[in-house]
Design a protein around this motif. Structure first.
Motif: not given
Length: 132
Positions: A59-83
């Protein structure tokens, strides 16, 4: 269910977890188990598919939490560049709405110069949701 940090090691378990999304009553349990592990899971071949499913079915609330967790991850740049991680970011772009989508766009825009140099980063930049 296994804790999220173990799921990425087992190809078959990931198929089972993805199958569970066929049962709406079980989705919250899956999301609860994976919480706090989305960054790690995004960088693995099989578990990244599970994260994509989470973004599609939460749902929207949980999806927002997942995206926020990804945004807060210190490896977000690595995640974007990962296969595998780049597909998670694309799923986040395609499913997020409002302020969390804008926050994700801001992070992507701040990394455009790096994303352009990677075949996986280019996939993030070519995502149709980025053009909204």
């Amino acid at each position: 269910m296994m804790k999220g940090r173990y799921v990425h090691h087992d190809e078959n378990w990931n198929y089972v977890v993805q199958y569970i999304f066929e049962f709406p009553w079980a989705i919250v349990d899956v999301l609860d188990q994976l919480e706090g592990n989305y960054g790690d899971l995004s960088l693995q071949k099989y578990s990244s598919n599970v994260v994509e499913k989470c973004l599609q079915h939460a749902g929207d609330e949980r999806r927002n939490c997942i995206v926020q967790e990804l945004l807060n991850d210190s490896r977000i740049d690595q995640i974007m560049l990962d296969p595998y991680g780049n597909y998670v970011i694309q799923a986040a772009l395609n499913n997020a709405k409002g302020a969390i989508h804008a926050a994700l766009m801001e992070v992507i825009r701040s990394q455009v110069h790096v994303l352009r140099t990677s075949p996986y980063g280019k996939k993030v930049l070519s995502c149709t949701s980025l053009k909204k």
